[in-house]
Design a protein around this motif. Sequence first.
Motif, PDB file in Angstrom:
ATOM      1  N   LYS A 153      32.070  51.857  40.100  1.00 36.91           N
ATOM      2  CA  LYS A 153      31.324  51.883  38.931  1.00 36.91           C
ATOM      3  C   LYS A 153      30.085  50.629  39.554  1.00 36.91           C
ATOM      4  O   LYS A 153      28.979  50.679  38.917  1.00 36.91           O
ATOM      5  N   LEU A 154      30.184  49.317  40.284  1.00 31.81           N
ATOM      6  CA  LEU A 154      29.271  48.715  40.981  1.00 31.81           C
ATOM      7  C   LEU A 154      29.042  49.438  42.345  1.00 31.81           C
ATOM      8  O   LEU A 154      27.861  48.843  43.528  1.00 31.81           O
ATOM      9  N   ASN A 155      28.736  50.390  42.626  1.00 26.22           N
ATOM     10  CA  ASN A 155      28.415  51.126  43.714  1.00 26.22           C
ATOM     11  C   ASN A 155      28.463  50.978  45.830  1.00 26.22           C
ATOM     12  O   ASN A 155      28.078  50.898  46.679  1.00 26.22           O
ATOM     13  N   GLU A 191      43.766  37.676  37.942  1.00 24.62           N
ATOM     14  CA  GLU A 191      42.709  37.647  39.451  1.00 24.62           C
ATOM     15  C   GLU A 191      42.012  38.648  39.140  1.00 24.62           C
ATOM     16  O   GLU A 191      40.348  38.171  39.686  1.00 24.62           O
ATOM     17  N   MET A 192      42.025  39.789  39.543  1.00 28.12           N
ATOM     18  CA  MET A 192      40.498  41.445  39.608  1.00 28.12           C
ATOM     19  C   MET A 192      39.604  41.243  38.852  1.00 28.12           C
ATOM     20  O   MET A 192      38.915  41.521  38.736  1.00 28.12           O
ATOM     21  N   LYS A 193      40.352  40.480  37.564  1.00 30.31           N
ATOM     22  CA  LYS A 193      39.748  40.746  36.233  1.00 30.31           C
ATOM     23  C   LYS A 193      38.066  39.659  36.160  1.00 30.31           C
ATOM     24  O   LYS A 193      36.715  40.325  36.468  1.00 30.31           O
ATOM     25  N   LYS A 194      38.811  38.909  36.467  1.00 36.61           N
ATOM     26  CA  LYS A 194      37.767  37.662  37.052  1.00 36.61           C
ATOM     27  C   LYS A 194      36.697  37.693  38.212  1.00 36.61           C
ATOM     28  O   LYS A 194      35.386  37.955  38.341  1.00 36.61           O
ATOM     29  N   PHE A 195      37.231  38.652  39.692  1.00 35.93           N
ATOM     30  CA  PHE A 195      36.425  38.836  40.622  1.00 35.93           C
ATOM     31  C   PHE A 195      35.620  39.849  40.186  1.00 35.93           C
ATOM     32  O   PHE A 195      34.707  39.508  40.661  1.00 35.93           O
ATOM     33  N   ILE A 196      35.946  40.858  39.389  1.00 36.20           N
ATOM     34  CA  ILE A 196      35.130  41.964  38.796  1.00 36.20           C
ATOM     35  C   ILE A 196      33.753  41.031  38.178  1.00 36.20           C
ATOM     36  O   ILE A 196      33.198  41.373  38.653  1.00 36.20           O
ATOM     37  N   LYS A 197      34.261  40.809  36.662  1.00 34.02           N
ATOM     38  CA  LYS A 197      32.933  40.334  36.372  1.00 34.02           C
ATOM     39  C   LYS A 197      32.291  39.120  37.294  1.00 34.02           C
ATOM     40  O   LYS A 197      30.785  38.933  37.120  1.00 34.02           O
ATOM     41  N   ALA A 198      33.135  38.522  38.205  1.00 37.06           N
ATOM     42  CA  ALA A 198      31.766  37.891  39.177  1.00 37.06           C
ATOM     43  C   ALA A 198      31.026  38.375  39.632  1.00 37.06           C
ATOM     44  O   ALA A 198      29.892  37.913  40.178  1.00 37.06           O
ATOM     45  N   ILE A 199      31.555  39.566  40.088  1.00 44.52           N
ATOM     46  CA  ILE A 199      29.891  40.221  41.026  1.00 44.52           C
ATOM     47  C   ILE A 199      29.366  41.411  40.559  1.00 44.52           C
ATOM     48  O   ILE A 199      29.204  41.951  40.964  1.00 44.52           O
ATOM     49  N   GLN A 200      29.895  41.443  38.821  1.00 45.56           N
ATOM     50  CA  GLN A 200      28.776  42.194  38.239  1.00 45.56           C
ATOM     51  C   GLN A 200      27.822  42.056  37.621  1.00 45.56           C
ATOM     52  O   GLN A 200      26.879  41.038  38.057  1.00 45.56           O
ATOM     53  N   ASN A 248      51.116  46.201  42.485  1.00 47.89           N
ATOM     54  CA  ASN A 248      49.879  46.124  44.053  1.00 47.89           C
ATOM     55  C   ASN A 248      49.141  47.857  42.888  1.00 47.89           C
ATOM     56  O   ASN A 248      47.664  47.487  42.956  1.00 47.89           O
ATOM     57  N   GLU A 249      49.489  48.458  43.372  1.00 50.73           N
ATOM     58  CA  GLU A 249      49.241  50.047  43.080  1.00 50.73           C
ATOM     59  C   GLU A 249      48.666  50.054  41.822  1.00 50.73           C
ATOM     60  O   GLU A 249      47.126  50.857  41.884  1.00 50.73           O
ATOM     61  N   ASN A 250      48.736  49.010  40.450  1.00 49.89           N
ATOM     62  CA  ASN A 250      48.054  49.587  39.561  1.00 49.89           C
ATOM     63  C   ASN A 250      46.711  48.734  39.054  1.00 49.89           C
ATOM     64  O   ASN A 250      45.653  48.783  38.757  1.00 49.89           O
ATOM     65  N   VAL A 251      46.614  47.260  40.054  1.00 50.24           N
ATOM     66  CA  VAL A 251      46.116  46.712  40.832  1.00 50.24           C
ATOM     67  C   VAL A 251      44.859  46.979  40.902  1.00 50.24           C
ATOM     68  O   VAL A 251      43.496  46.585  40.470  1.00 50.24           O
ATOM     69  N   ARG A 252      45.339  47.600  42.590  1.00 47.30           N
ATOM     70  CA  ARG A 252      44.583  48.049  42.998  1.00 47.30           C
ATOM     71  C   ARG A 252      43.323  49.061  42.610  1.00 47.30           C
ATOM     72  O   ARG A 252      42.716  49.107  43.090  1.00 47.30           O
ATOM     73  N   GLN A 253      44.168  50.046  42.045  1.00 49.30           N
ATOM     74  CA  GLN A 253      43.478  51.047  41.035  1.00 49.30           C
ATOM     75  C   GLN A 253      42.695  51.063  40.381  1.00 49.30           C
ATOM     76  O   GLN A 253      41.389  50.991  40.651  1.00 49.30           O
ATOM     77  N   TYR A 254      42.627  49.680  39.257  1.00 45.58           N
ATOM     78  CA  TYR A 254      41.827  49.358  39.161  1.00 45.58           C
ATOM     79  C   TYR A 254      40.996  48.434  39.439  1.00 45.58           C
ATOM     80  O   TYR A 254      39.053  48.956  38.852  1.00 45.58           O
ATOM     81  N   THR A 255      41.034  47.911  40.228  1.00 47.16           N
ATOM     82  CA  THR A 255      39.704  47.304  41.438  1.00 47.16           C
ATOM     83  C   THR A 255      39.181  48.433  42.034  1.00 47.16           C
ATOM     84  O   THR A 255      37.850  48.191  42.060  1.00 47.16           O
ATOM     85  N   LYS A 312      25.231  48.989  48.897  1.00 46.27           N
ATOM     86  CA  LYS A 312      24.606  49.501  47.905  1.00 46.27           C
ATOM     87  C   LYS A 312      25.023  48.532  47.113  1.00 46.27           C
ATOM     88  O   LYS A 312      24.788  48.837  46.186  1.00 46.27           O
ATOM     89  N   TYR A 313      25.556  47.690  47.190  1.00 47.43           N
ATOM     90  CA  TYR A 313      25.556  46.738  46.596  1.00 47.43           C
ATOM     91  C   TYR A 313      24.586  45.872  46.889  1.00 47.43           C
ATOM     92  O   TYR A 313      23.541  44.858  47.366  1.00 47.43           O
ATOM     93  N   ASN A 314      23.669  45.234  45.077  1.00 45.01           N
ATOM     94  CA  ASN A 314      22.431  44.874  45.393  1.00 45.01           C
ATOM     95  C   ASN A 314      21.994  43.362  44.976  1.00 45.01           C
ATOM     96  O   ASN A 314      21.937  42.624  44.612  1.00 45.01           O
ATOM     97  N   LYS A 315      23.583  42.910  44.263  1.00 42.49           N
ATOM     98  CA  LYS A 315      23.750  40.926  44.658  1.00 42.49           C
ATOM     99  C   LYS A 315      24.125  40.712  45.426  1.00 42.49           C
ATOM    100  O   LYS A 315      24.120  40.988  46.652  1.00 42.49           O
ATOM    101  N   ASP A 316      23.556  38.643  45.941  1.00 40.46           N
ATOM    102  CA  ASP A 316      24.264  38.327  46.731  1.00 40.46           C
ATOM    103  C   ASP A 316      26.449  37.900  46.077  1.00 40.46           C
ATOM    104  O   ASP A 316      26.157  36.729  46.033  1.00 40.46           O
ATOM    105  N   TYR A 317      26.587  39.105  47.390  1.00 36.88           N
ATOM    106  CA  TYR A 317      28.003  38.868  46.256  1.00 36.88           C
ATOM    107  C   TYR A 317      28.956  37.795  46.933  1.00 36.88           C
ATOM    108  O   TYR A 317      29.483  37.633  46.771  1.00 36.88           O
ATOM    109  N   PHE A 318      29.112  37.094  48.232  1.00 36.53           N
ATOM    110  CA  PHE A 318      29.596  36.042  48.845  1.00 36.53           C
ATOM    111  C   PHE A 318      29.046  35.539  48.112  1.00 36.53           C
ATOM    112  O   PHE A 318      29.692  34.194  47.587  1.00 36.53           O
TER     113      PHE A 318
END
Length: 370
Positions: free
Chosen positions: A306-308, A361-370, A293-300, A325-331
């Motif tokens: 990086k996405l402001n 899962e968190m890599k997919k999450f980050i990719k999804a919102i990038q 959890n600590e490791n994945v949390r830090q990555y996230t 400051k996130y400029n896309k439709d997050y949801f």
Amino acid sequence: MENRRRLWLKQIGLGIAGIGLANVKSYASPVMSEDFFDNLENHNNLIFLRSNENPYGPSPLARKAFVDNANISNRYNWDVATQLISDLAKRDSVKEENILLGAGSTEILDLVAKFVSLDKGNYVIADPSYDYWTVTLDNFGLTKNKVLLTTDKKINLQAMLEVVNQDTKLVYICNPNNPTGTICEREALVEFVTKISQNTIVLIDEAYLDFTKQQSLSNIVNDHNNIIITKTFSKMYGLAGARIGYAIANKTIIDNLDNLQSNTNNSVSVLSKLAAIASLKDDKFVSNCYLLNENVRQYTINELKKLNCECISSNTNFIYFSLAKYNKDYFKQLENNNIQGGRIYEEQGKWTRITVGKMSEMKKFIKAIQ
Ligand SMILES: Cc1ncc(COP(=O)(O)O)c(C=O)c1O
């Protein structure tokens, strides 16, 4: 008839999508058809980052306990509760009489709400905090006194202290706090509790304390009149669906709560209790989950920054961050990628929460919102 059955299968498929049922298959009655199980699987490949569940659990020992003991589900087996209470008393350094089991900590929160509502007045809660359960207090006519967090999203103990008055029946502290992931210093909390618990019940919700190194307040419940601690197996122990949690309080309070629980200590199934007993023996699982959890949390957090997205330092298995400051439709991005995320908790600053899942899962999450 067939249509109704299909509808029912669809409903339960939606409700429990994602549950791995491989072990169950071999135990099931031969009259169950394969499509029954197909409907229970996660066809949509949903990623669950909404409810702060443990993505790795239950522990292997808990899984074994479920499977090995399925055949004794025909018996009430009251002794299992006694065993679990004894194990918990040792773990939390209290006596057996200080513990009450519930179907998730939600049942305990509900009992506390009912107990407190026997007497009218007000209750005090941070804002935002975990407040789904307080609807019972509202419905029973207690007045809600919300106390804003500090600017760094911590529970403002001083401000809470200032609103407590002679009509305050309950003060709720979620430590660490959901949704913000912030934690109160233990000493400050003990001081706070000491000041107000003479006349007011202080409820400390430790659902996420297992994700920290902070010691529980369990060891002070017998030094004060009115402290109730709630704990759960739903988070670190990965037993959210098994519904098991408990209260720790002095004997008088436990007796009062248990008067409101018709089947004292036995609203939880025998299997869930046995799984909890087994989980308590699996220190390795807990420490692995803690580190993952600590490791994945830090990555996230690094990627969100990086996405402001401003992130609040987290003591839990979720992250509170700002979409200002996130400029896309997050949801929309989440929805398009089959990700179940949170909601907006504070309009100002557009603060939302995401559960820390597995790294993949968190890599997919980050990719999804990038
Ligand atoms: C702070 C907090 N308390 C209590 C609960 C209830 O958990 P359970 O009823 O599964 O023990 C939750 C669930 O998300 C929570 O976040």
